[in-house]
Design a protein around this motif. Structure first.
Motif, PDB file in Angstrom:
ATOM      1  N   MET A   1      -5.021  12.699  27.676  1.00 26.30           N
ATOM      2  CA  MET A   1      -4.767  13.544  28.837  1.00 26.30           C
ATOM      3  C   MET A   1      -4.255  12.743  30.027  1.00 26.30           C
ATOM      4  SD  MET A   1      -6.634  14.200  31.778  1.00 26.30           S
ATOM      5  CE  MET A   1      -6.943  15.497  32.928  1.00 26.30           C
TER       6      MET A   1
ATOM      7  N   MET B   1     -12.009  19.052  31.932  1.00 27.09           N
ATOM      8  CA  MET B   1     -12.630  17.863  32.549  1.00 27.09           C
ATOM      9  C   MET B   1     -13.285  18.252  33.871  1.00 27.09           C
ATOM     10  SD  MET B   1     -11.455  15.032  30.782  1.00 27.09           S
ATOM     11  CE  MET B   1     -10.381  14.863  29.394  1.00 27.09           C
TER      12      MET B   1
ATOM     13  N   SER C   1     -15.737  -1.991  38.844  1.00 31.60           N
ATOM     14  CA  SER C   1     -16.059  -1.806  40.270  1.00 31.60           C
ATOM     15  C   SER C   1     -17.365  -2.533  40.594  1.00 31.60           C
ATOM     16  CB  SER C   1     -16.196  -0.325  40.623  1.00 31.60           C
ATOM     17  OG  SER C   1     -14.992   0.341  40.339  1.00 31.60           O
TER      18      SER C   1
ATOM     19  N   CYS D   1      -8.113  10.828  40.286  1.00 29.67           N
ATOM     20  CA  CYS D   1      -9.172  10.721  39.278  1.00 29.67           C
ATOM     21  C   CYS D   1     -10.049  11.976  39.298  1.00 29.67           C
ATOM     22  CB  CYS D   1     -10.038   9.488  39.572  1.00 29.67           C
ATOM     23  SG  CYS D   1     -11.498   9.403  38.526  1.00 29.67           S
TER      24      CYS D   1
HETATM   25  C1  HEM Z   1     -15.091   3.633  39.747  1.00 22.96           C
HETATM   26  C2  HEM Z   1     -14.745   4.391  38.749  1.00 22.96           C
HETATM   27  C3  HEM Z   1     -13.371   5.005  38.558  1.00 22.96           C
HETATM   28  C4  HEM Z   1     -12.153   4.615  39.038  1.00 22.96           C
HETATM   29  C5  HEM Z   1     -11.844   3.443  39.960  1.00 22.96           C
HETATM   30  C6  HEM Z   1     -11.164   5.536  38.501  1.00 22.96           C
HETATM   31  C7  HEM Z   1      -9.800   5.482  38.766  1.00 22.96           C
HETATM   32  C8  HEM Z   1      -8.862   6.371  38.269  1.00 22.96           C
HETATM   33  C9  HEM Z   1      -7.443   6.312  38.545  1.00 22.96           C
HETATM   34  C10 HEM Z   1      -6.769   5.265  39.417  1.00 22.96           C
HETATM   35  C11 HEM Z   1      -6.839   7.339  37.893  1.00 22.96           C
HETATM   36  C12 HEM Z   1      -5.349   7.682  37.897  1.00 22.96           C
HETATM   37  C13 HEM Z   1      -5.023   8.479  39.151  1.00 22.96           C
HETATM   38  C14 HEM Z   1      -3.552   8.747  39.364  1.00 22.96           C
HETATM   39  O1  HEM Z   1      -2.776   8.719  38.409  1.00 22.96           O
HETATM   40  O2  HEM Z   1      -3.141   8.996  40.512  1.00 22.96           O
HETATM   41  C15 HEM Z   1      -7.877   8.047  37.179  1.00 22.96           C
HETATM   42  C16 HEM Z   1      -7.669   9.150  36.378  1.00 22.96           C
HETATM   43  C17 HEM Z   1      -8.643   9.739  35.623  1.00 22.96           C
HETATM   44  N1  HEM Z   1      -9.992   9.467  35.648  1.00 22.96           N
HETATM   45 FE1  HEM Z   1     -10.910   8.053  36.772  1.00 22.96          FE
HETATM   46  N2  HEM Z   1     -11.792   6.448  37.701  1.00 22.96           N
HETATM   47  C18 HEM Z   1     -13.144   6.165  37.712  1.00 22.96           C
HETATM   48  C19 HEM Z   1     -14.134   6.848  37.041  1.00 22.96           C
HETATM   49  C20 HEM Z   1     -13.937   7.937  36.238  1.00 22.96           C
HETATM   50  C21 HEM Z   1     -14.977   8.661  35.553  1.00 22.96           C
HETATM   51  C22 HEM Z   1     -16.483   8.366  35.669  1.00 22.96           C
HETATM   52  C23 HEM Z   1     -14.364   9.625  34.807  1.00 22.96           C
HETATM   53  C24 HEM Z   1     -14.960  10.639  33.894  1.00 22.96           C
HETATM   54  C25 HEM Z   1     -16.030  10.496  33.211  1.00 22.96           C
HETATM   55  C26 HEM Z   1     -12.925   9.523  35.035  1.00 22.96           C
HETATM   56  C27 HEM Z   1     -11.969  10.317  34.449  1.00 22.96           C
HETATM   57  C28 HEM Z   1     -10.616  10.256  34.729  1.00 22.96           C
HETATM   58  C29 HEM Z   1      -9.629  11.098  34.060  1.00 22.96           C
HETATM   59  C30 HEM Z   1      -9.911  12.103  32.951  1.00 22.96           C
HETATM   60  C31 HEM Z   1      -8.385  10.779  34.634  1.00 22.96           C
HETATM   61  C32 HEM Z   1      -7.009  11.375  34.287  1.00 22.96           C
HETATM   62  C33 HEM Z   1      -6.574  12.361  35.354  1.00 22.96           C
HETATM   63  C34 HEM Z   1      -5.187  12.936  35.134  1.00 22.96           C
HETATM   64  O3  HEM Z   1      -4.294  12.257  34.588  1.00 22.96           O
HETATM   65  O4  HEM Z   1      -4.962  14.085  35.548  1.00 22.96           O
HETATM   66  N3  HEM Z   1     -12.713   8.488  35.909  1.00 22.96           N
HETATM   67  N4  HEM Z   1      -9.103   7.442  37.434  1.00 22.96           N
END
Ligand code: HEM
Length: 483
Positions: free
Chosen positions: A94, A110, A281, A412
């Motif tokens: 995804m 999600m 982190s 995210c």
């Molecule tokens: C400190 C922890 C986390 C950081 C730094 C982080 C960072 C990010 C970043 C940078 C993206 C991409 C955003 C973009 O393209 O603009 C992202 C996407 C995503 N994150 Fe996180 N994340 C963290 C924790 C989590 C957790 C705990 C979950 C779920 C259990 C999660 C689920 C997702 C999902 C599913 C995406 C895809 C969103 C999309 O493409 O629409 N993340 N995250």
């Protein structure tokens, strides 16, 4: 191509070779620092070319806000990355889906599990796993770095699959291994086939596609790793030992018409996205605290006034409003030294657009220079781990003021859960433990922490603050650690 270059105007280009462009320049390691060096030289926006793919790198908070956030309706797709998405993920990840119905329906799922109205579901697990983390740190401080990964993974495993993660859990090592290999394929210039996607679509050339063998092998391993928790869950259901969880509900629900493989990738995406990001982190938090300990005195003043100066009780989520320094440290730990998304996660523009004299064609890839911006003059004394920078009006808004969680409609989806994971872990760690540099081997942070979670990323000394704090951990955390 001459007509095209008259119609469009792109930011300064980094010189490359004819046809292949900058493809041979991207390093295998330290891609974040590489983009930072380019940003220092070429300015607020610059262009990289990989064969037919054009990447514009955004190098300030200002331009990220102007484009990825304010114009997110047209900057929220993903580029075609044949290696990372079509080959390694068979289109199912995804995170890399193009802006459209398939992405929207998975994002809704999600959101259903991670959104603000569901965050209370995570709390008991965050409480328990942070207690286990403290107890494990007391028992075996030399494994501190792998304990951070177990903590992060066990929370999301508990919610999604209804089971906790043990120390030395083999399924966690498998997730790390596939993620470590997968993440670099989202970075600029990672694969030859991303530069010439047409090559991937020529069936009679398949035998000659040297990248495909590697990609197919990683896909097979990823599928196996993502399928394993589902197979184990089904066995527990048959044996009557499975607790209700996201996946039991998801499998029982008739509302979705996903294939078995899609279901495995939905579960796998939650686990991989939710584990290593939190782990790295916390690596930042610990290194930053050991190197720049000034903030901890003020944080402890708040913690001591809430929980008692003599280890009377552990901090909880209910103390959040009285612990602004911890809330600020959550944001600083996501900003300071980004690892998993050190070069951002690429967004793709879906229609032609104009901005400050530039004209971008549809299909241009935009990424934010996450490592570079985090260490730029957008932040006062950016090198320092200094949570104070986030004290103020936006303290409750965990995505504001930095780019660690991305931007716009692809922000995210797990940021609230991530912030709570970090809040409870940081509050309890800082209240109970001293975190110090090893004088013989000082910490260096000139490149991102390794994605290989089995490597000790730096030397640090973590020990209980006092006998009273040790006794508090033994009293309140032992039962959470024994399972
Ligand atoms: C400190 C922890 C986390 C950081 C730094 C982080 C960072 C990010 C970043 C940078 C993206 C991409 C955003 C973009 O393209 O603009 C992202 C996407 C995503 N994150 Fe996180 N994340 C963290 C924790 C989590 C957790 C705990 C979950 C779920 C259990 C999660 C689920 C997702 C999902 C599913 C995406 C895809 C969103 C999309 O493409 O629409 N993340 N995250």
């Amino acid at each position: 191509s001459r007509a095209r270059s008259r119609r469009y105007k792109l930011p300064p280009s980094v010189p490359g070779l004819p046809l292949i462009g900058n493809i041979l320049q991207a390093p295998h390691d330290g891609q974040g620092p590489y983009l930072k060096r380019l940003g220092d030289k070429y300015g607020e926006m610059f262009t990289l070319r990989y064969g037919r793919a054009t990447w514009v790198v955004l190098n300030s908070k200002r331009v990220v806000h102007e484009l990825l956030e304010k114009r997110s309706a047209i900057y929220s797709s993903r580029p075609k990355l044949p290696m990372a998405q079509a080959i390694i993920s068979r289109g199912h990840r995804m995170l890399l889906m193009e802006y459209g119905e398939a992405w929207r329906s998975q994002r809704r799922i999600m959101h259903g599990i991670l959104g603000s109205n569901k965050r209370d579901i995570f709390r008991p697990f965050q409480e328990t796993e942070s207690k286990a983390l403290l107890f494990h740190l007391l028992e075996s401080p030399e494994t501190w770095y792998s304990l951070l990964g177990r903590f992060s993974n066990s929370i999301i495993m508990s919610v999604v699959f209804g089971r906790r993660t043990t120390r030395n859990d083999s399924s966690l090592s498998e997730i790390y291994k596939v993620q470590e290999e997968f993440v670099p394929y989202m970075m600029p210039g990672a694969s030859f086939v991303d530069a010439f996607p047409i090559l991937a679509n020529i069936p009679f050339l398949k035998g000659l596609q040297f990248w495909r063998r590697k990609g197919d092998a990683l896909y097979e391993r990823t599928k196996g790793v993502f399928q394993r928790p589902i197979d184990e869950l089904r066995l527990r259901i048959q044996g009557g030992t499975q607790k209700p969880c996201f996946m039991t509900e998801f499998l029982a629900s008739n509302a979705h018409s996903f294939s078995a493989e899609e279901v495995a990738f939905i579960g796998g995406t939650l686990i991989e996205a939710g584990t290593d990001t939190t782990r790295t982190s916390l690596l930042g938090l610990i290194a930053g605290t050991a190197m720049y300990p000034q903030w901890i005195h003020r944080a402890r003043k708040e913690l001591d006034s809430v929980c008692g100066p003599n280890a009377e009780r552990l901090p909880t989520f209910d103390d959040r409003q009285d612990l602004p320094m911890i809330q600020a440290a959550v944001k600083e730990s996501v900003r300071w030294r980004p690892a998993n998304s050190q070069t951002g996660i690429p967004h793709c523009l879906i229609v032609d657009d104009e901005f400050e004299g530039y004209r971008f064609p549809a299909g241009t890839v935009f990424t934010w220079n996450n490592w570079g911006i985090s260490l730029s003059s957008d932040f006062d004394e950016a090198e320092r781990f200094n949570p104070d920078r986030f004290l103020g009006d936006d303290i409750d808004k965990v995505t504001k003021g930095h780019l660690g969680f991305g931007a716009g409609r692809r922000l995210c989806v797990g940021f609230g859960v991530a912030a709570n994971n970090l809040f409870i872990a940081i509050a309890r760690l800082v209240y109970c433990f001293d975190i110090e540099q090893d004088r013989v081997i000082p910490i260096t942070v000139d490149k991102p922490f390794p994605l290989d979670a089995d490597i000790e990323p730096y030397k640090v000394i973590i020990k209980p603050r006092s006998l009273a704090h040790r006794e508090l951990i033994e009293r309140e955390c032992r039962s959470a650690a024994l399972f």
